[in-house]
Design a protein around this motif. Structure first.
Motif, mmCIF file in Angstrom:
data_model
loop_
_atom_site.group_PDB
_atom_site.id
_atom_site.type_symbol
_atom_site.label_atom_id
_atom_site.label_comp_id
_atom_site.label_asym_id
_atom_site.label_seq_id
_atom_site.Cartn_x
_atom_site.Cartn_y
_atom_site.Cartn_z
ATOM 1 N N ASP A 18 0.849 -1.187 0.000
ATOM 2 C CA ASP A 18 0.000 0.000 0.000
ATOM 3 C C ASP A 18 0.884 1.235 0.000
ATOM 4 O O ASP A 18 1.729 1.399 0.879
ATOM 5 C CB ASP A 18 -0.907 -0.009 1.236
ATOM 6 C CG ASP A 18 -2.032 1.019 1.129
ATOM 7 O OD1 ASP A 18 -2.330 1.467 0.004
ATOM 8 O OD2 ASP A 18 -2.616 1.359 2.174
ATOM 9 N N GLU A 49 -10.779 3.760 3.212
ATOM 10 C CA GLU A 49 -9.849 4.583 2.444
ATOM 11 C C GLU A 49 -10.143 4.372 0.974
ATOM 12 O O GLU A 49 -10.122 3.228 0.485
ATOM 13 C CB GLU A 49 -8.384 4.237 2.771
ATOM 14 C CG GLU A 49 -8.011 4.708 4.175
ATOM 15 C CD GLU A 49 -6.524 4.670 4.484
ATOM 16 O OE1 GLU A 49 -6.040 5.570 5.190
ATOM 17 O OE2 GLU A 49 -5.842 3.732 4.023
ATOM 18 N N GLU A 107 -9.224 4.129 -2.519
ATOM 19 C CA GLU A 107 -7.967 3.890 -3.227
ATOM 20 C C GLU A 107 -8.245 3.165 -4.535
ATOM 21 O O GLU A 107 -9.345 2.669 -4.763
ATOM 22 C CB GLU A 107 -7.019 3.013 -2.373
ATOM 23 C CG GLU A 107 -6.759 3.573 -0.988
ATOM 24 C CD GLU A 107 -5.557 2.947 -0.280
ATOM 25 O OE1 GLU A 107 -4.713 2.333 -0.953
ATOM 26 O OE2 GLU A 107 -5.481 3.085 0.959
ATOM 27 N N ASP A 132 -9.428 0.334 1.408
ATOM 28 C CA ASP A 132 -8.481 -0.098 2.444
ATOM 29 C C ASP A 132 -9.079 0.248 3.816
ATOM 30 O O ASP A 132 -8.756 1.275 4.412
ATOM 31 C CB ASP A 132 -7.144 0.621 2.222
ATOM 32 C CG ASP A 132 -6.074 0.117 3.163
ATOM 33 O OD1 ASP A 132 -6.197 -1.020 3.654
ATOM 34 O OD2 ASP A 132 -5.110 0.865 3.404
ATOM 35 N N LYS A 139 -4.889 -2.081 9.874
ATOM 36 C CA LYS A 139 -5.145 -2.180 8.439
ATOM 37 C C LYS A 139 -5.380 -3.610 7.966
ATOM 38 O O LYS A 139 -6.045 -3.833 6.963
ATOM 39 C CB LYS A 139 -3.933 -1.640 7.666
ATOM 40 C CG LYS A 139 -3.594 -0.218 7.959
ATOM 41 C CD LYS A 139 -4.535 0.712 7.235
ATOM 42 C CE LYS A 139 -4.067 2.153 7.384
ATOM 43 N NZ LYS A 139 -4.893 3.060 6.586
ATOM 44 N N GLY A 170 -2.857 4.215 -1.992
ATOM 45 C CA GLY A 170 -3.033 5.105 -0.844
ATOM 46 C C GLY A 170 -4.304 5.910 -1.059
ATOM 47 O O GLY A 170 -4.794 6.045 -2.197
ATOM 48 N N THR A 171 -4.830 6.435 0.024
ATOM 49 C CA THR A 171 -6.073 7.203 -0.022
ATOM 50 C C THR A 171 -5.969 8.345 -1.029
ATOM 51 O O THR A 171 -4.988 9.091 -1.024
ATOM 52 C CB THR A 171 -6.356 7.800 1.368
ATOM 53 O OG1 THR A 171 -6.298 6.748 2.315
ATOM 54 C CG2 THR A 171 -7.704 8.474 1.421
HETATM 55 CA CA CA Z 1 -4.192 2.830 2.763
#
Ligand code: CA
Length: 430
Positions: free
Chosen positions: A141, A214, A216, A248, A268, A363-364
């Motif tokens: 990630d 999140e 993504e 995520d 996570k 990633g976000t």
């Molecule tokens: Ca993430």
């Protein structure tokens, strides 16, 4: 390779299969996935391609001798993951998408054959079950949105610089958990763990109180490398099969207590959810855009000259149980500071090998304005603000029995290429 070199991308193509105007899956898309018909067990899962509201059964097309032009062992179409098909390489994925495109066009051999006989090639989407499209060996990630990293930095480290000194030099990432990546529609139990409430001296064991999503996207590795080898930025996209929308799920209170010094762990690893259809990078060609300018200049191995970003609209809905959906975020993949080519190049620069089926999430993906933030953490600004839903209910984080739906789609005047959705419902802690 530019967009027009793929015949399957021609916006003038028309299929004999009805495709509604707002469908994510016109004949110019043709994403790959793993499906089973409702009477089948997962043992019967096999490779399908999506068009409109239908799934095309590639194993059946092969049985009907309609894929004889494809010069490889068709047993890959009977597998319950895409990995063996992807292993065949970019030339063969491209040939397959082009062949399926030919077969779905008006006047094709398939259309004629379907009129003559009652072959079961096309399945209505509501009659199939979608499965994980790939076996994910490793999952990484990244943390590639400057807006997201800045927002989180401001909240978690209010007294320091929002961005850490390395952020603009390295596509920051961490190694995540592959075993808990699940396909859209899978329910997720609220995770439990150690949290340390602000007013407590020591941690407690509790169900997560600050559960988040999140927003993504993730790419799926299409070409392996050997240990010790690195992928150059020019070659990087040839190692990518396609993309999915990626949620995520994040337990903010668990994360906050555990993440120093080695980064995210149990906050996570309890689950991530993906959309079931893998859209090939080839289908996204018409939507290539430049990335945001990078200042300061990056090191040479991360320098690029081409457009490596894509204009993909992203949306997040929150749906309370038995209630209507409220769209709580609208963002775009193109905002990302670090692109996929840079991520993969950086990932392998130390000689780390990658394998077909590995997944790398972005990633976000947050934008500049408050409606484009890609997590509840940012939308509620760490719980200081409240989101009001259509039915009048309020949220700061995700409650039990809430469903989060994310969608991704590209749209221009000619064509819409979409990903469908990734949906997941949060059940109470076990
Ligand atoms: Ca993430």
């Amino acid at each position: 390779m530019s967009a027009h070199t793929f015949k399957a991308n021609n916006p003038a193509l028309k299929s004999f299969v009805e495709v509604k105007k707002d469908s994510d899956f016109p004949i110019q898309n043709l994403p790959f996935g793993i499906f089973s018909t409702s009477s089948d067990s997962t043992q019967d899962a096999r490779v399908g391609v999506r068009i409109g509201a239908f799934v095309v059964d590639l194993a059946e097309l092969s049985e009907l001798n309609l894929l004889n032009d494809l010069d490889f062992d068709h047993s890959v179409f009977y597998e319950n993951v895409l990995n063996p098909f992807i292993e065949l390489g970019q030339t063969n994925w491209r040939a397959t998408r082009e062949k399926v495109s030919e077969l779905l066009q008006i006047g094709s051999d398939l259309e004629k054959q379907l009129k003559d006989k009652n072959d079961k090639v096309l399945f209505p989407i509501e009659e199939v079950t979608m499965h994980m499209p790939v076996q994910v060996g490793d999952y990484t990630d990244f943390y590639s949105s400057i807006e997201h990293a800045t927002n989180v930095g401001k909240m978690f480290r209010p007294d320091g610089d929002a961005l850490l000194p390395n952020w603009k030099h390295i596509p920051v990432g961490y190694h995540g958990r592959a075993s808990s990546i699940v396909v859209s529609g899978t329910d997720i139990h609220r995770p439990k763990g150690q949290i340390k409430p602000n007013d407590a001296d020591s941690p407690i064991f509790s169900p997560c109180r600050l559960l988040d999503f999140e927003l993504e996207m993730a790419f799926i590795v299409g070409k392996s490398t050997s240990l010790g080898d690195s992928v150059s930025i020019e070659e990087a996209e040839n190692h990518i099969f396609g993309m999915v929308v990626f949620n995520d799920w994040s337990a903010r209170d668990i994360q906050k207590w555990e993440y120093v010094p080695l980064g995210p762990f149990l906050g996570k690893s309890f689950a991530s959810s993906i959309s079931p259809w893998v859209v090939m990078l080839d289908a996204l060609e018409p939507f290539r855009v430049a990335s945001p300018e990078q200042d300061p200049k990056v090191l040479d191995y991360l320098k690029y000259t081409k457009k490596h970003n894509f204009n993909i609209n992203l949306e997040v809905d929150l749906i309370p149980q038995n209630e209507e959906a409220t769209t709580i975020s609208k963002s775009n993949f193109k905002y990302l500071y670090w692109n996929m080519a840079q991520q993969l190049t950086h990932h392998t620069v130390n000689g780390c090998n990658i394998n077909v089926g590995d997944m790398c999430a972005s990633g976000t993906i947050s934008g500049k304005d408050e409606n484009s933030y890609g997590s509840m953490l940012e939308l509620s600004w760490g719980g200081k603000k409240t989101l009001t839903l259509k039915n009048g209910e309020e949220r700061k984080f995700i409650q039990d029995n809430d469903t989060i739906v994310m969608r991704g789609f590209c749209q221009n005047e000619n064509v819409r290429i979409g990903f469908g959705e990734v949906s997941g419902k949060i059940l109470p802690a076990k």
